[in-house]
Design a protein around this motif. Sequence first.
Motif, PDB file in Angstrom:
ATOM      1  N   CYS A 109     -47.555 -79.654 -75.790  1.00 60.07           N
ATOM      2  CA  CYS A 109     -47.947 -78.244 -75.958  1.00 60.07           C
ATOM      3  C   CYS A 109     -47.796 -77.474 -74.648  1.00 60.07           C
ATOM      4  CB  CYS A 109     -49.386 -78.156 -76.471  1.00 60.07           C
ATOM      5  SG  CYS A 109     -49.552 -78.721 -78.179  1.00 60.07           S
ATOM      6  N   GLU A 159     -57.611 -68.612 -80.170  1.00 64.93           N
ATOM      7  CA  GLU A 159     -57.975 -68.413 -81.579  1.00 64.93           C
ATOM      8  C   GLU A 159     -59.213 -67.531 -81.720  1.00 64.93           C
ATOM      9  OE1 GLU A 159     -56.951 -71.435 -84.661  1.00 64.93           O
ATOM     10  OE2 GLU A 159     -57.241 -72.790 -82.973  1.00 64.93           O
ATOM     11  N   ARG A 198     -53.932 -75.455 -80.456  1.00 70.31           N
ATOM     12  CA  ARG A 198     -55.185 -76.070 -80.893  1.00 70.31           C
ATOM     13  C   ARG A 198     -55.072 -77.560 -80.560  1.00 70.31           C
ATOM     14  NH1 ARG A 198     -57.251 -75.531 -87.108  1.00 70.31           N
ATOM     15  NH2 ARG A 198     -57.340 -73.295 -86.617  1.00 70.31           N
ATOM     16  N   SER A 208     -51.691 -79.383 -80.940  1.00 69.69           N
ATOM     17  CA  SER A 208     -50.829 -78.657 -81.883  1.00 69.69           C
ATOM     18  C   SER A 208     -50.565 -77.246 -81.373  1.00 69.69           C
ATOM     19  CB  SER A 208     -51.493 -78.563 -83.272  1.00 69.69           C
ATOM     20  OG  SER A 208     -51.712 -79.844 -83.812  1.00 69.69           O
ATOM     21  N   PHE A 266     -47.347 -80.033 -84.966  1.00 68.49           N
ATOM     22  CA  PHE A 266     -48.658 -80.599 -85.292  1.00 68.49           C
ATOM     23  C   PHE A 266     -48.882 -81.947 -84.617  1.00 68.49           C
ATOM     24  CE2 PHE A 266     -47.408 -78.123 -89.066  1.00 68.49           C
ATOM     25  CZ  PHE A 266     -48.517 -77.318 -89.233  1.00 68.49           C
ATOM     26  N   GLU A 306     -58.489 -81.527 -87.595  1.00 68.03           N
ATOM     27  CA  GLU A 306     -58.600 -80.069 -87.469  1.00 68.03           C
ATOM     28  C   GLU A 306     -57.284 -79.433 -87.040  1.00 68.03           C
ATOM     29  OE1 GLU A 306     -58.775 -81.710 -84.830  1.00 68.03           O
ATOM     30  OE2 GLU A 306     -58.452 -80.394 -83.108  1.00 68.03           O
ATOM     31  N   ARG A 307     -56.356 -80.250 -86.522  1.00 68.39           N
ATOM     32  CA  ARG A 307     -55.099 -79.700 -86.022  1.00 68.39           C
ATOM     33  C   ARG A 307     -53.858 -80.364 -86.614  1.00 68.39           C
ATOM     34  NH1 ARG A 307     -57.478 -82.668 -81.608  1.00 68.39           N
ATOM     35  NH2 ARG A 307     -56.133 -84.319 -80.772  1.00 68.39           N
ATOM     36  N   SER A 331     -54.422 -79.643 -91.919  1.00 71.40           N
ATOM     37  CA  SER A 331     -55.493 -78.724 -91.526  1.00 71.40           C
ATOM     38  C   SER A 331     -55.146 -77.303 -91.959  1.00 71.40           C
ATOM     39  CB  SER A 331     -55.682 -78.752 -90.003  1.00 71.40           C
ATOM     40  OG  SER A 331     -54.624 -78.059 -89.370  1.00 71.40           O
ATOM     41  N   LEU A 381     -54.558 -74.988 -89.894  1.00 72.24           N
ATOM     42  CA  LEU A 381     -53.977 -74.315 -88.729  1.00 72.24           C
ATOM     43  C   LEU A 381     -52.842 -73.356 -89.103  1.00 72.24           C
ATOM     44  CD1 LEU A 381     -53.627 -73.872 -85.684  1.00 72.24           C
ATOM     45  CD2 LEU A 381     -52.199 -75.925 -85.629  1.00 72.24           C
TER      46      LEU A 381
END
Length: 417
Positions: free
Chosen positions: A23, A40, A55, A58, A249, A259-260, A264, A266
């Motif tokens: 990332c 976010e 995130r 991701s 991702f 969550e990512r 998810s 996202l």
Amino acid sequence: MAPAPAADLCAFIDRSPTPFHVCVTVAAELEAAGYLWLGERDAWPVEPGRFFVVRGGSLVAWSTESSVSPSDAFRVVGGHTDSPNLRLKQHHDLSPEGLGVVALEPYGGAWLHSWLDRDLGIAGRLALRGGREVLVHVDEPVLRVPQLAIHLSDRKPLEVDPQRHLNGIWSTSRGSFLDLVADRAGIDVGDVLGFELMTHDTQPSALTGLNGELVSAPRLDNQVTCFAGTRALLAVEPVEGVRPVLALFDHEEVGSTSERGAQSDLLATVLERIVIAAGGSRDDYHRAIAASVCASGDMAHATHPNHAERHEPLHHIAIGGGPVLKLHPNLRYATDAPGTAHFAEACERAGVPLQRYEHRADLPCGSTIGPLSAARTGMLTVDVGAPQLAMHSARETMGAADVEPYARALAAFLAPA
Ligand code: ZN
């Protein structure tokens, strides 16, 4: 578009030992091209522009510069940032035989024997007292998982037991491995309250073979898509009424439920917020999704010269043969006929050949983010990739000539005619 040479891919991979580092590497390329890093928690700009969010491991990036309506279509290139590896257990300091040994465990479908006898570094993220997070990248050979000598194993390859055979030696005396990591990160080990640390091969990626025609590197699956997708987004000439998106991702190798991950919210959340920031409604969001297509990019199995019989006879995939369309009747890949047509057309416009892959019916097939993100967003999705050998090995191989056409095909896909 600017060339995406294999040497640039090698540099990208060597900078990116973990999903978090992928990332950061992608973010640096996006920011250099004028993309704005949004949090976010931020309210998103109403004005059109180029943006991205991160995130954890991701990242989603998009351009709204050519958008004319909140319900405009999205064109999405998807991929995953994670790769199988060996990760550090929470309580990891062991001292068998008086040595300093750390307890490691596999992440994802690591091809375990390929991790033995390699010079391993350690990298990941540390969560510190006070809510701070830092990334660490110890790119030195601080760990090694030695094989058992042939003379002690009945001259038969020993089956690698993930619990007992993957611990790494790092010292000839006992000690605290986390001390070393914190020291290299320049922080007090007492401030480290949480960590996600993983090993990587410190041998640099290389162009090998005659005239550098092959790429030998870790994490080709799936950093090739992270690299090529980023190059494609930066090169794309946006089409009026189409919003290009890059969605990378974490956690694909372990099922994408987090969550990512691709399961998810996202991507769906980011897309909905783009529509709302443009003044649209929830109905506009659903209208946009109905017009959108996602190319889920992941690596494909080139036909192995030593094991050609393991491949579906009429679907041999050539190294150097161009991007690959991946199909599976039982939806391990999301590809259907309309999705196929979208990507085939993109390849035609990019002037690159397209290979079609089917897995042998008598072998279990891997999967991708494609079916999962399609189910989550309701978006037409096609699974594509670039050919490689030795998928999930600590060290993988692909054709240097396959990198640039893959990026070009993805760029054409992001800007439909
Ligand atoms: Zn993959």
